[in-house]
Motif scaffolding. Structure first.
Motif, PDB file in Angstrom:
ATOM      1  N   SER A  68       3.504   0.568  -7.812  1.00  0.00           N
ATOM      2  CA  SER A  68       3.727   1.847  -8.475  1.00  0.00           C
ATOM      3  C   SER A  68       2.514   2.744  -8.325  1.00  0.00           C
ATOM      4  O   SER A  68       1.394   2.280  -8.096  1.00  0.00           O
ATOM      5  CB  SER A  68       4.064   1.636  -9.952  1.00  0.00           C
ATOM      6  OG  SER A  68       2.939   1.111 -10.609  1.00  0.00           O
ATOM      7  N   GLY A  69       2.774   4.031  -8.421  1.00  0.00           N
ATOM      8  CA  GLY A  69       1.695   4.995  -8.297  1.00  0.00           C
ATOM      9  C   GLY A  69       2.124   6.343  -8.839  1.00  0.00           C
ATOM     10  O   GLY A  69       3.316   6.626  -8.952  1.00  0.00           O
ATOM     11  N   LYS A  70       1.115   7.134  -9.182  1.00  0.00           N
ATOM     12  CA  LYS A  70       1.379   8.461  -9.744  1.00  0.00           C
ATOM     13  C   LYS A  70       1.285   9.490  -8.627  1.00  0.00           C
ATOM     14  O   LYS A  70       0.387   9.410  -7.771  1.00  0.00           O
ATOM     15  CB  LYS A  70       0.331   8.739 -10.821  1.00  0.00           C
ATOM     16  CG  LYS A  70       0.437  10.084 -11.491  1.00  0.00           C
ATOM     17  CD  LYS A  70      -0.644  10.179 -12.570  1.00  0.00           C
ATOM     18  CE  LYS A  70      -0.984  11.630 -12.858  1.00  0.00           C
ATOM     19  NZ  LYS A  70      -2.095  11.753 -13.813  1.00  0.00           N
ATOM     20  N   ILE A  71       2.192  10.450  -8.657  1.00  0.00           N
ATOM     21  CA  ILE A  71       2.150  11.539  -7.680  1.00  0.00           C
ATOM     22  C   ILE A  71       2.105  12.859  -8.422  1.00  0.00           C
ATOM     23  O   ILE A  71       2.914  13.105  -9.328  1.00  0.00           O
ATOM     24  CB  ILE A  71       3.387  11.505  -6.753  1.00  0.00           C
ATOM     25  CG1 ILE A  71       3.370  10.245  -5.894  1.00  0.00           C
ATOM     26  CG2 ILE A  71       3.426  12.737  -5.866  1.00  0.00           C
ATOM     27  CD1 ILE A  71       4.522  10.171  -4.902  1.00  0.00           C
TER      28      ILE A  71
ATOM     29  N   THR B  43      11.638  10.959   1.138  1.00  0.00           N
ATOM     30  CA  THR B  43      11.377  12.324   0.702  1.00  0.00           C
ATOM     31  C   THR B  43      12.475  12.703  -0.281  1.00  0.00           C
ATOM     32  O   THR B  43      13.664  12.591   0.037  1.00  0.00           O
ATOM     33  CB  THR B  43      11.382  13.289   1.903  1.00  0.00           C
ATOM     34  OG1 THR B  43      10.438  12.824   2.868  1.00  0.00           O
ATOM     35  CG2 THR B  43      11.006  14.699   1.470  1.00  0.00           C
TER      36      THR B  43
ATOM     37  N   ARG C  81       6.987  12.969  -1.501  1.00  0.00           N
ATOM     38  CA  ARG C  81       7.044  12.050  -0.366  1.00  0.00           C
ATOM     39  C   ARG C  81       6.284  10.791  -0.739  1.00  0.00           C
ATOM     40  O   ARG C  81       5.181  10.868  -1.287  1.00  0.00           O
ATOM     41  CB  ARG C  81       6.419  12.684   0.876  1.00  0.00           C
ATOM     42  CG  ARG C  81       7.099  14.001   1.278  1.00  0.00           C
ATOM     43  CD  ARG C  81       6.892  14.286   2.742  1.00  0.00           C
ATOM     44  NE  ARG C  81       7.554  13.254   3.499  1.00  0.00           N
ATOM     45  CZ  ARG C  81       7.093  12.748   4.652  1.00  0.00           C
ATOM     46  NH1 ARG C  81       6.000  13.212   5.169  1.00  0.00           N
ATOM     47  NH2 ARG C  81       7.754  11.797   5.263  1.00  0.00           N
ATOM     48  N   VAL C  82       6.865   9.650  -0.455  1.00  0.00           N
ATOM     49  CA  VAL C  82       6.173   8.399  -0.753  1.00  0.00           C
ATOM     50  C   VAL C  82       6.497   7.380   0.338  1.00  0.00           C
ATOM     51  O   VAL C  82       7.610   7.354   0.859  1.00  0.00           O
ATOM     52  CB  VAL C  82       6.560   7.871  -2.158  1.00  0.00           C
ATOM     53  CG1 VAL C  82       8.050   7.577  -2.269  1.00  0.00           C
ATOM     54  CG2 VAL C  82       5.756   6.637  -2.533  1.00  0.00           C
TER      55      VAL C  82
ATOM     56  N   LEU D  57       1.119  17.677   6.545  1.00  0.00           N
ATOM     57  CA  LEU D  57       0.344  18.192   5.409  1.00  0.00           C
ATOM     58  C   LEU D  57       1.166  19.108   4.508  1.00  0.00           C
ATOM     59  O   LEU D  57       0.812  19.316   3.355  1.00  0.00           O
ATOM     60  CB  LEU D  57      -0.897  18.938   5.919  1.00  0.00           C
ATOM     61  CG  LEU D  57      -1.978  18.041   6.522  1.00  0.00           C
ATOM     62  CD1 LEU D  57      -3.099  18.871   7.115  1.00  0.00           C
ATOM     63  CD2 LEU D  57      -2.534  17.082   5.461  1.00  0.00           C
TER      64      LEU D  57
ATOM     65  N   PRO E  13      -2.557  10.910   1.274  1.00  0.00           N
ATOM     66  CA  PRO E  13      -3.507  10.109   0.503  1.00  0.00           C
ATOM     67  C   PRO E  13      -2.881   8.846  -0.067  1.00  0.00           C
ATOM     68  O   PRO E  13      -1.679   8.795  -0.329  1.00  0.00           O
ATOM     69  CB  PRO E  13      -3.958  11.054  -0.611  1.00  0.00           C
ATOM     70  CG  PRO E  13      -2.941  12.124  -0.677  1.00  0.00           C
ATOM     71  CD  PRO E  13      -2.254  12.207   0.646  1.00  0.00           C
TER      72      PRO E  13
ATOM     73  N   ALA F 149       9.656   5.108   4.092  1.00  0.00           N
ATOM     74  CA  ALA F 149       9.164   6.394   3.600  1.00  0.00           C
ATOM     75  C   ALA F 149      10.347   7.175   3.054  1.00  0.00           C
ATOM     76  O   ALA F 149      11.438   7.131   3.632  1.00  0.00           O
ATOM     77  CB  ALA F 149       8.494   7.158   4.733  1.00  0.00           C
TER      78      ALA F 149
ATOM     79  N   ALA G  77      -2.674  16.732  -3.506  1.00  0.00           N
ATOM     80  CA  ALA G  77      -1.973  15.625  -2.861  1.00  0.00           C
ATOM     81  C   ALA G  77      -1.787  15.853  -1.378  1.00  0.00           C
ATOM     82  O   ALA G  77      -1.613  14.916  -0.628  1.00  0.00           O
ATOM     83  CB  ALA G  77      -0.627  15.397  -3.520  1.00  0.00           C
ATOM     84  N   ALA G  78      -1.842  17.094  -0.970  1.00  0.00           N
ATOM     85  CA  ALA G  78      -1.475  17.389   0.405  1.00  0.00           C
ATOM     86  C   ALA G  78      -2.671  17.375   1.357  1.00  0.00           C
ATOM     87  O   ALA G  78      -2.555  17.745   2.499  1.00  0.00           O
ATOM     88  CB  ALA G  78      -0.791  18.742   0.473  1.00  0.00           C
TER      89      ALA G  78
ATOM     90  N   GLU H  68       0.857  -1.199   0.000  1.00  0.00           N
ATOM     91  CA  GLU H  68       0.000   0.000   0.000  1.00  0.00           C
ATOM     92  C   GLU H  68       0.883   1.235   0.000  1.00  0.00           C
ATOM     93  O   GLU H  68       1.793   1.366   0.817  1.00  0.00           O
ATOM     94  CB  GLU H  68      -0.887   0.027   1.247  1.00  0.00           C
ATOM     95  CG  GLU H  68      -2.135  -0.816   1.136  1.00  0.00           C
ATOM     96  CD  GLU H  68      -3.000  -0.769   2.389  1.00  0.00           C
ATOM     97  OE1 GLU H  68      -3.845  -1.657   2.523  1.00  0.00           O
ATOM     98  OE2 GLU H  68      -2.802   0.142   3.238  1.00  0.00           O
ATOM     99  N   MET H  69       0.588   2.146  -0.925  1.00  0.00           N
ATOM    100  CA  MET H  69       1.430   3.347  -1.045  1.00  0.00           C
ATOM    101  C   MET H  69       0.645   4.584  -0.635  1.00  0.00           C
ATOM    102  O   MET H  69      -0.545   4.686  -0.884  1.00  0.00           O
ATOM    103  CB  MET H  69       1.873   3.532  -2.509  1.00  0.00           C
ATOM    104  CG  MET H  69       2.784   2.445  -3.031  1.00  0.00           C
ATOM    105  SD  MET H  69       3.047   2.625  -4.820  1.00  0.00           S
ATOM    106  CE  MET H  69       4.047   4.104  -4.917  1.00  0.00           C
ATOM    107  N   ARG H  70       1.359   5.491  -0.006  1.00  0.00           N
ATOM    108  CA  ARG H  70       0.814   6.818   0.263  1.00  0.00           C
ATOM    109  C   ARG H  70       1.821   7.835  -0.205  1.00  0.00           C
ATOM    110  O   ARG H  70       3.026   7.554  -0.234  1.00  0.00           O
ATOM    111  CB  ARG H  70       0.539   7.027   1.758  1.00  0.00           C
ATOM    112  CG  ARG H  70      -0.629   6.234   2.253  1.00  0.00           C
ATOM    113  CD  ARG H  70      -0.909   6.432   3.728  1.00  0.00           C
ATOM    114  NE  ARG H  70      -1.993   5.561   4.134  1.00  0.00           N
ATOM    115  CZ  ARG H  70      -3.291   5.863   3.993  1.00  0.00           C
ATOM    116  NH1 ARG H  70      -3.644   7.061   3.523  1.00  0.00           N
ATOM    117  NH2 ARG H  70      -4.227   5.021   4.330  1.00  0.00           N
ATOM    118  N   GLY H  71       1.355   9.010  -0.549  1.00  0.00           N
ATOM    119  CA  GLY H  71       2.335  10.001  -0.973  1.00  0.00           C
ATOM    120  C   GLY H  71       1.715  11.322  -1.332  1.00  0.00           C
ATOM    121  O   GLY H  71       0.494  11.497  -1.305  1.00  0.00           O
TER     122      GLY H  71
ATOM    123  N   GLY I  33      -1.482   4.858  -6.213  1.00  0.00           N
ATOM    124  CA  GLY I  33      -1.261   3.557  -6.841  1.00  0.00           C
ATOM    125  C   GLY I  33      -2.455   2.650  -6.655  1.00  0.00           C
ATOM    126  O   GLY I  33      -3.533   3.062  -6.229  1.00  0.00           O
TER     127      GLY I  33
END
Lengths: 260, 317
Positions: free
Chosen positions: A248-251, A225, A176-177, B269, B313, A223, A256-257, A161-164, B316
């Motif tokens: 993979s994921g798009k940022i 940065t 940040r991912v 944030l 958030p 994580a 996003a914030a 699971e990705m967050r970013g 992916g």
């Protein structure tokens, strides 16, 4: 093998004067492992201690399984690689970052297994390694204790699971991912090594902007940065672990914030 | 008169001594707790307003001695067996009687690990504190022995056998109102001595010393501060820091926690990493609080990964 043998005397001839010329400088941190790591990581390259490489460490390793470290080499030009390593860790190198088109800046969290020097080593285009760092105290067990998700037993439910997010910071885009991943070191009984091993940042056309090799001493749920020069265009972040799973994921900057 | 020869000799001796001093093994020097009168029949035994370190033997938390007709009531027996014993001896000196009861306000070892100096039957704590102590004792013990070495000699955690709970308790002619709260940990006991209006707050209150948050729930802690504020207290003994006669420890603790909660959220944030969050500016109004940077960085470690998981958030697949 034959070629290797044939080359050996030649390399010895070339290497000998180079080593004499670029002996490792004495370690200001007085680490018992400096010469060992120096020979292994830097070979015959020139090495200098350079305060322009800023390594940020906390006052205390409050949680030796999640110790935040930032290596900021934005004061240097032509950075090719950034190594983050802890001399006395059983897995000394945490990340090997090739920033490519990204800024020479990286922040992450690592595990520590005892009191140790933690260093950033930054190689510039002329081959020179610029090194900086400090000692940090830590209790044992950062690398040799099981990750929390293994103890809880839910690591597989959230694997990958990705967050970013992305933020425009002056003339750079900050990325940040984070990934849910146990980052098993292989040093805990009955749990083999299992970690994310590569991270790539590509633009939307698939062109690689930056790449990182990642080792098991990076903290569980790793994580990162990073900063990419220029105005915020979306990027693809792709990682692969030692079992060959890809995440993979798009940022993108906008939206996003904010929380979901 | 200094000759060249003596100067040289001095330099050489210095050079020889320096490494020897650096390598010299340090030994625990022994505790010498002091009782300061806080109110009629109540003494505060001050901890050093520092992090736990070898140099202070872990004696960083405040303890309290209360004289009763049944013997001394001790609140928080300190970090080690030796400290508990020193506190017991001090109570005999000050009140003329040994311990009749010991209260442990919460699980943290700087407050609880001295309980081995007393009969476990007279050591009381909230049931939630006993549970948390049982869960965490081994980890705490490893950490305390690693940092404090021989200060900890003989210390093993003794779980309190007595149950403390909300309500009034009479001991040897003194009435104490017990408040069963939480927020700094899962069980935080506060005690009000009714005769003198002295509130013993444990680590729900810090005074001129930044609050520590290893097991904290900030929302719950702020709710507990509302309860403490409504208590009619003439003076407050905080868990750390000097005696408070004006209620400033409540305001300071609330102000710090409110700022910390908002600042960490804002840091996540706005894309800051943990290192940057730990390096953020600490407002001038907290300048009287000792070890503020140290506690901020600890709090970043306690809360940041959780806040990121909550606020950043998903991306992916």
């Amino acid at each position: 093998m034959r070629i290797f043998k044939a080359l050996l005397p030649l390399t010895a001839l070339i290497a000998a004067p180079a080593i004499a010329e670029t002996a490792l400088p004495a370690d200001p941190l007085g680490s018992p492992m400096w010469e060992y790591h120096g020979a292994r990581l830097f070979g015959a390259d020139r090495v200098v201690f350079d305060s322009r490489v800023k390594v940020s460490l906390p006052i205390i390793a409050e949680n030796q399984q999640v110790v935040p470290v930032t290596v900021d080499a934005r004061a240097l030009k032509g950075v090719q690689r950034i190594l983050l390593f802890a001399d006395l860790n059983p897995i000394p190198v945490a990340i090997d970052y090739r920033p490519g088109e990204a800024a020479p800046f990286v922040a992450t969290r690592i595990k520590l297994d005892q009191r140790t020097p933690v260093r950033g080593a930054v190689q510039t285009a002329d081959g020179t390694w610029h090194v900086s760092g400090g000692w940090i105290d830590a209790a044992g067990g950062g690398c040799s204790a099981p990750p929390i998700s293994r103890v809880r037993g839910d690591w597989a439910d959230h694997l990958g699971e990705m967050r970013g997010g992305a933020w425009q910071a002056g003339d750079a885009m900050r990325i940040r991912v984070s990934f849910r991943h146990p980052m098993d070191t292989g040093l805990v009984e009955n749990i083999p090594a299992y970690n994310i091993e590569t991270l790539k940042i590509n633009d939307m056309s698939g062109k690689q902007l930056a790449a990182m090799t990642i080792y098991g001493s990076v903290a569980e749920d790793p994580a990162f940065t990073l900063e990419i020069a220029g105005a915020g265009r979306p990027v693809m972040v792709a990682a692969r672990d030692t079992a060959g799973l890809e995440f993979s994921g798009k940022i993108a900057v906008h939206g996003a914030a904010r929380p979901q | 008169m200094t000759t060249r020869r003596t100067v040289i000799a001095g330099v050489v001796a210095g050079a020889l001594c320096a490494p020897a001093l650096l390598r010299a093994e340090e030994f625990a020097s022994g505790y010498a707790p002091q009782a300061l009168r806080a109110a009629d029949g109540i003494w505060i035994v001050r901890g050093r307003d520092e992090p736990i370190a070898f140099g202070n033997g872990g004696a960083i938390a405040n303890s309290v001695l209360i004289a009763t007709d049944a013997g001394t009531l001790i609140v928080d027996p300190g970090p080690s067996l030796a400290y508990g014993k020193a506190l017991s001896a001090l109570s005999r000196q000050v009140t003329g009687a040994g311990a009749a009861r010991v209260y442990v306000t919460h699980l943290h070892p700087d407050h609880s690990f001295g309980s081995g100096a007393f009969d476990p039957a007279i050591v009381h704590a909230l049931p939630s504190t006993r549970r948390e102590l049982a869960e965490n004792a081994d980890g705490f013990s490893d950490a305390m022995y690693r940092m404090l070495v021989d200060w900890m000699s003989g210390t093993s955690i003794v779980l309190p056998l007595g149950d403390a709970g909300e309500g009034d308790v009479d001991i040897g002619g003194r009435t104490l109102r017990l408040l069963a709260l939480n927020g700094h940990s899962h069980g935080d006991l506060a005690l009000l001595d009714k005769a003198t209006g002295t509130l013993i707050a444990g680590d729900l209150l810090f005074h001129d010393r930044a609050p520590a948050t290893p097991h904290a729930d900030i929302d719950g802690w702020l709710a507990a501060l509302d309860v403490l504020e409504a208590v009619p207290a003439a003076r407050i003994v905080p868990g750390h820091g000097p005696l408070d006669t004006g209620g400033t420890s409540i305001a300071q603790t609330r102000e710090w926690l409110t700022w910390l909660r908002a600042s960490l959220r804002e840091a996540v944030l706005s894309g800051k990493d943990m290192s940057e969050a730990g390096a953020m500016a600490i407002p001038e109004r907290f300048s009287s609080m000792k070890v503020a940077r140290y506690e901020l960085q600890r709090s970043v470690s306690h809360f940041y990964p959780g806040l990121e998981a909550q606020l950043l958030p998903r991306i992916g697949g």
